[in-house]
Design a protein around this motif. Structure first.
Motif, PDB file in Angstrom:
ATOM      1  N   THR A 249      10.838  -8.015  -3.514  1.00 49.40           N
ATOM      2  CA  THR A 249       9.603  -8.899  -3.474  1.00 49.40           C
ATOM      3  C   THR A 249       8.524  -9.355  -4.230  1.00 49.40           C
ATOM      4  O   THR A 249       8.397  -8.285  -5.302  1.00 49.40           O
ATOM      5  CB  THR A 249       8.381  -7.708  -1.888  1.00 49.40           C
ATOM      6  OG1 THR A 249       7.303  -8.614  -1.832  1.00 49.40           O
ATOM      7  CG2 THR A 249       7.984  -6.750  -3.045  1.00 49.40           C
ATOM      8  N   HIS A 251       5.262  -9.516  -3.479  1.00 46.91           N
ATOM      9  CA  HIS A 251       3.922 -10.170  -1.886  1.00 46.91           C
ATOM     10  C   HIS A 251       2.801  -8.469  -2.451  1.00 46.91           C
ATOM     11  O   HIS A 251       3.882  -7.041  -2.434  1.00 46.91           O
ATOM     12  CB  HIS A 251       4.242  -9.876  -0.241  1.00 46.91           C
ATOM     13  CG  HIS A 251       3.309  -9.937   0.351  1.00 46.91           C
ATOM     14  ND1 HIS A 251       2.786 -10.653   0.187  1.00 46.91           N
ATOM     15  CD2 HIS A 251       3.527  -9.200   1.948  1.00 46.91           C
ATOM     16  CE1 HIS A 251       1.580 -10.240   1.041  1.00 46.91           C
ATOM     17  NE2 HIS A 251       1.649  -9.572   1.739  1.00 46.91           N
ATOM     18  N   ARG A 303       0.188 -13.721   3.506  1.00 53.22           N
ATOM     19  CA  ARG A 303       1.166 -14.274   2.528  1.00 53.22           C
ATOM     20  C   ARG A 303       0.585 -15.786   2.039  1.00 53.22           C
ATOM     21  O   ARG A 303       0.838 -16.113   1.763  1.00 53.22           O
ATOM     22  CB  ARG A 303       2.698 -14.529   3.148  1.00 53.22           C
ATOM     23  CG  ARG A 303       3.381 -13.350   2.897  1.00 53.22           C
ATOM     24  CD  ARG A 303       4.937 -12.443   3.731  1.00 53.22           C
ATOM     25  NE  ARG A 303       5.511 -11.597   3.757  1.00 53.22           N
ATOM     26  CZ  ARG A 303       5.973 -11.239   2.654  1.00 53.22           C
ATOM     27  NH1 ARG A 303       6.067 -11.280   1.546  1.00 53.22           N
ATOM     28  NH2 ARG A 303       6.916  -9.602   2.678  1.00 53.22           N
ATOM     29  N   GLU A 306      -2.346 -15.468   0.334  1.00 51.84           N
ATOM     30  CA  GLU A 306      -1.893 -14.461  -0.526  1.00 51.84           C
ATOM     31  C   GLU A 306      -1.118 -16.417  -1.601  1.00 51.84           C
ATOM     32  O   GLU A 306      -1.637 -16.728  -2.528  1.00 51.84           O
ATOM     33  CB  GLU A 306      -0.879 -14.090  -1.217  1.00 51.84           C
ATOM     34  CG  GLU A 306      -0.130 -14.077  -2.390  1.00 51.84           C
ATOM     35  CD  GLU A 306       0.740 -12.162  -1.737  1.00 51.84           C
ATOM     36  OE1 GLU A 306       0.169 -11.498  -2.568  1.00 51.84           O
ATOM     37  OE2 GLU A 306       1.950 -12.673  -1.203  1.00 51.84           O
TER      38      GLU A 306
END
Length: 339
Positions: A249, A251, A303, A306
């Motif tokens: 990831t 994230h 997400r 972000e």
């Protein structure tokens, strides 16, 4: 500073270096600029031009930041040269004593003026045989080469070598700093102004480093499968923890959860902490990532937020968007000038 200026740094790393430690230094410097060229066994070049806006500092200050990080995290002393191109930076570094930086200005003709009184043999590509040939014609300094008519220099050395030498004598070098390969690892670090005993500050520092790692991974369109956290103490000892992520990831919340888990496992309590470093390892292109579907609207919203924050940073600068919990934390901006 002109938008067309280049700012190249050449660092000499003093002391005995293992191959692994040299790689760690390269990873650390890649956190300042992606344009890092290794010059084994103990030197490295950096193109700082693109890093100036991110750090909002002058080239000399960014270079000192890099040297400070190397000293604080690895105890490695450095000397450095800073100039408008690779050749000048390397030559400046060769004149710098340990612990010092020689800065050659990017102003027009500054490099040529700095070169003038230096010996011809100091120029790259001028070996003993060439220097001896030039000395027979009374050419001992770089300034004398720069002042020589091109036709005269060609008669002495030949057309090709004469053109190359004339350019170098005038401080001209258009070769870029070219990284050898995509970084295998990516490191973010934070060095404190004073020793820290506060667990809340430990938590905030590691959270900020996870955010930095996430932003840089997403900017590079990369993902990571593992993290390593290193905490260095006031007595120069350190603790290290490594963990694999549940899934590859970039994230930030997922990175933060793993990083904070490693921090908690250290049980720092009243430890006197001086620096933190978080390293993302086993990097890959984001196209290879998979994301376990959670059917969780909150995860999808996080997400999406972000991604929107990343777009704002790319357009308006690094500090355009910050997590609320890190708004006043220095690790999310830049490392202090001095520990």
């Amino acid at each position: 500073m002109s938008t067309t200026d280049r700012y190249i740094a050449h660092l000499h790393l003093h002391g005995r270096l293992t191959e692994d430690r040299y790689e760690e230094v390269l990873d650390l410097l890649a956190g300042i600029t992606p344009k890092v060229a290794a010059i084994p066994p103990n030197a490295v070049q950096l193109d700082l031009t693109g890093a100036l806006r991110y750090f909002d500092r002058e080239p000399y200050e960014v270079l000192q930041l890099a040297r400070l990080r190397i000293a604080a995290l690895y105890g490695i002393d450095t000397s450095a040269g800073l100039g408008p191109n690779r050749m000048i930076a390397a030559m400046a570094a060769a004149t710098a004593p340990p612990g010092r930086t020689v800065h050659v200005s990017s102003r027009p003709d500054a490099a040529a003026q700095w070169l003038r009184l230096r010996p011809v043999a100091a120029l790259p590509g001028v070996g003993k045989a060439t220097a001896t040939t030039l000395a027979r014609y009374g050419l001992h300094t770089i300034g004398q080469i720069a002042d020589l008519p091109p036709a005269t220099l060609q008669r002495i050395l030949g057309a090709g070598p004469a053109r190359a030498l004339a350019d170098r004598a005038c401080g001209i070098d258009i070769n870029p700093v070219t990284p050898h390969a995509h970084a295998e690892r990516l490191t973010a670090d934070h060095i404190l102004e004073r020793d820290c005993l506060d667990p809340r500050q430990h938590h905030a520092a590691v959270l900020a480093l996870a955010e930095q790692i996430g932003i840089r991974l997403r900017d590079d369109h990369r993902i990571t499968s593992a993290l390593t956290l290193t905490v260095r103490y006031a007595d120069r000892s350190h603790s290290t923890r490594s963990r694999r992520l549940p899934e590859p990831t970039a994230h930030s919340p997922a990175l933060a959860a793993t990083a904070l888990g490693m921090l908690n496992s250290l049980g720092l309590q009243r430890a006197r902490v001086r620096a933190y470093a978080l390293r993302a390892e086993q990097l890959d292109d984001e196209d290879t990532a998979y994301h376990q579907m959670l059917l969780d609207p909150a995860d999808e919203r996080a997400r999406a937020a972000e991604a929107a924050a990343d777009r704002a940073r790319r357009r308006f600068g690094h500090d355009a968007v910050k997590p609320g919990t890190l708004a006043n934390h220095p690790a999310h901006a830049t490392t202090p000038d001095r520990p």
